[in-house]
Design an enzyme around this catalytic site. Structure first.
Site, PDB file in Angstrom:
ATOM      1  N   TYR A 247      16.907  27.696 -27.392  1.00 43.19           N
ATOM      2  CA  TYR A 247      15.719  27.212 -28.087  1.00 43.19           C
ATOM      3  C   TYR A 247      16.090  26.169 -29.124  1.00 43.19           C
ATOM      4  O   TYR A 247      17.272  25.976 -29.429  1.00 43.19           O
ATOM      5  CB  TYR A 247      14.946  28.381 -28.725  1.00 43.19           C
TER       6      TYR A 247
ATOM      7  N   ARG B  14      21.377  18.708 -29.779  1.00 39.96           N
ATOM      8  CA  ARG B  14      21.883  20.093 -29.731  1.00 39.96           C
ATOM      9  C   ARG B  14      21.269  20.847 -28.558  1.00 39.96           C
ATOM     10  O   ARG B  14      21.934  21.686 -27.936  1.00 39.96           O
ATOM     11  CB  ARG B  14      21.604  20.817 -31.054  1.00 39.96           C
TER      12      ARG B  14
ATOM     13  N   ARG C 201      15.786  40.279 -10.804  1.00 40.73           N
ATOM     14  CA  ARG C 201      16.762  40.671 -11.823  1.00 40.73           C
ATOM     15  C   ARG C 201      18.140  40.832 -11.206  1.00 40.73           C
ATOM     16  O   ARG C 201      18.322  41.610 -10.260  1.00 40.73           O
ATOM     17  CB  ARG C 201      16.330  41.973 -12.500  1.00 40.73           C
TER      18      ARG C 201
ATOM     19  N   LYS D 194      22.612  27.789 -29.191  1.00 38.21           N
ATOM     20  CA  LYS D 194      21.386  28.317 -29.825  1.00 38.21           C
ATOM     21  C   LYS D 194      20.604  29.120 -28.790  1.00 38.21           C
ATOM     22  O   LYS D 194      19.627  28.635 -28.204  1.00 38.21           O
ATOM     23  CB  LYS D 194      20.560  27.151 -30.394  1.00 38.21           C
TER      24      LYS D 194
ATOM     25  N   GLU E  87      27.465  32.690 -41.563  1.00 35.95           N
ATOM     26  CA  GLU E  87      26.225  31.954 -41.848  1.00 35.95           C
ATOM     27  C   GLU E  87      25.148  32.973 -42.176  1.00 35.95           C
ATOM     28  O   GLU E  87      25.400  34.177 -42.201  1.00 35.95           O
ATOM     29  CB  GLU E  87      25.825  31.072 -40.670  1.00 35.95           C
TER      30      GLU E  87
HETATM   31  N1  PLP Z   1      22.410  29.196 -38.256  1.00 35.29           N
HETATM   32  C1  PLP Z   1      21.600  29.957 -37.503  1.00 35.29           C
HETATM   33  C2  PLP Z   1      22.102  31.242 -36.960  1.00 35.29           C
HETATM   34  C3  PLP Z   1      20.281  29.546 -37.250  1.00 35.29           C
HETATM   35  O1  PLP Z   1      19.480  30.329 -36.494  1.00 35.29           O
HETATM   36  C4  PLP Z   1      19.828  28.331 -37.797  1.00 35.29           C
HETATM   37  C5  PLP Z   1      18.464  27.865 -37.563  1.00 35.29           C
HETATM   38  O2  PLP Z   1      17.672  28.478 -36.883  1.00 35.29           O
HETATM   39  C6  PLP Z   1      20.707  27.577 -38.586  1.00 35.29           C
HETATM   40  C7  PLP Z   1      21.992  28.028 -38.781  1.00 35.29           C
HETATM   41  C8  PLP Z   1      20.277  26.283 -39.197  1.00 35.29           C
HETATM   42  O3  PLP Z   1      20.222  25.264 -38.223  1.00 35.29           O
HETATM   43  P1  PLP Z   1      19.255  24.040 -38.371  1.00 35.29           P
HETATM   44  O4  PLP Z   1      19.592  23.375 -39.665  1.00 35.29           O
HETATM   45  O5  PLP Z   1      19.597  23.185 -37.213  1.00 35.29           O
HETATM   46  O6  PLP Z   1      17.858  24.570 -38.346  1.00 35.29           O
END
Ligand code: PLP
Length: 285
Positions: free
Chosen positions: A33, A52, A100, A148, A180
């Protein structure tokens, strides 16, 4: 107002926007996403999010079913159709519909692409004015956090646990270092005014807002170190903050029970938020 949702090339009113129960996103979390912020009806930092998305898709062998121009056109059209002035666009791309099976379906299985919008005031934000509290929690996510993906159960669990501890969000810790936030990049400012943010690897998402903020820090003569930092360093930092697409730059004023600095949003954090909003708003497309 009923939103208009994009589903595989069709524009549908919210109640009609549906995907199959056999979608691999639903069954296997086999999808990715992106979230792009909308300000003044325009896309913020769009190029980074589009790049990305391509990277995440490439890493998982999922095909983005639109070319660059088509993807941008769909982003613009969904903003226009839903009259979004401020808020976000959520895009989800999955490997598509198949019986599945842990094995991927044939490569020519059409992927599922869905976009919807959520309107909200992104400029006025109490968290940005007052700062947030974060709780330190173990990072129990999988080993490819640079992609992501839509598998967000652990970040949701961490957020709930942080809330149960009286904090607003979690900062995740692995092998003695902060990775993070649950949905944001974590940053600190040391006592000597150095901005420290973790270097990119499979351990964390390459934040698009992170990249912009580091660029802005450089332009404003702020020293930056891209390296992992420990929870102890974070607890004794002069300032701390998070970055993400819809929050921009938000101060962290408490980590577990410790006040950060004087417990108020720091000057560098405030400056970086202002620089980010001014420059990215001016460059929005
Ligand atoms: N880290 C994680 C795990 C995230 O889910 C997100 C944003 O959803 C970020 C960092 C920040 O990324 P961005 O600045 O691209 O939104």
């Amino acid at each position: 107002m009923t939103r208009i949702i994009y589903v595989n090339g069709a524009w549908l009113p919210e109640p009609d926007a549906k995907v199959s129960v056999f979608d691999r996103g639903f069954l296997m979390a086999d999808g990715i996403y992106e979230v792009t912020c909308v300000l003044d009806g325009k896309l913020i930092d769009y190029d980074g999010h589009a790049r990305r998305l391509q990277r995440s898709a490439r890493e998982l062998g999922i095909t983005v079913p639109l070319d660059e121009a088509g993807l941008l056109a769909v982003h613009r059209e969904i903003v226009a159709r839903n009259g979004v002035d401020q808020g976000m666009i959520y895009l989800q791309l999955t490997r598509g519909v198949a019986d599945r099976d842990f094995a991927y379906p044939p490569a020519d299985t059409p992927p599922t692409l869905v976009l919807f919008t959520q309107s909200r005031n992104v400029l006025e934000n109490r968290a940005a004015d007052e700062g947030i509290a974060v709780a330190l929690l173990p990072d129990l996510r999988w080993g490819r956090r640079d992609i992501k993906t839509i598998q967000l159960l652990y970040p949701s669990m961490a957020k709930m646990e942080a809330k149960a501890r009286g904090a607003d969000d979690a900062w995740l810790v692995e092998d003695g270092h902060v990775t993070e936030g649950s949905a944001a990049t974590a940053h600190i400012v040391t006592a000597d005014g150095v901005l420290v943010t973790r270097d990119l690897s499979h351990a964390l998402l390459p934040g698009i807002t992170r990249a912009s903020v580091l660029e802005l820090a450089g332009q404003h003569g702020i020293s930056v170190e891209e390296r992992a930092f420990t929870p102890e360093e974070a607890l004794s930092a002069r300032e701390a903050f998070i970055t993400s697409a819809t929050n921009f730059v938000v101060p962290v004023v408490r980590i577990d029970d410790a006040k950060i600095g004087d417990g108020k949003p720091g000057t560098m954090t405030r400056d970086l938020r202002r620089y980010y909003i001014e420059t990215r708003r001016a460059a929005a497309i």
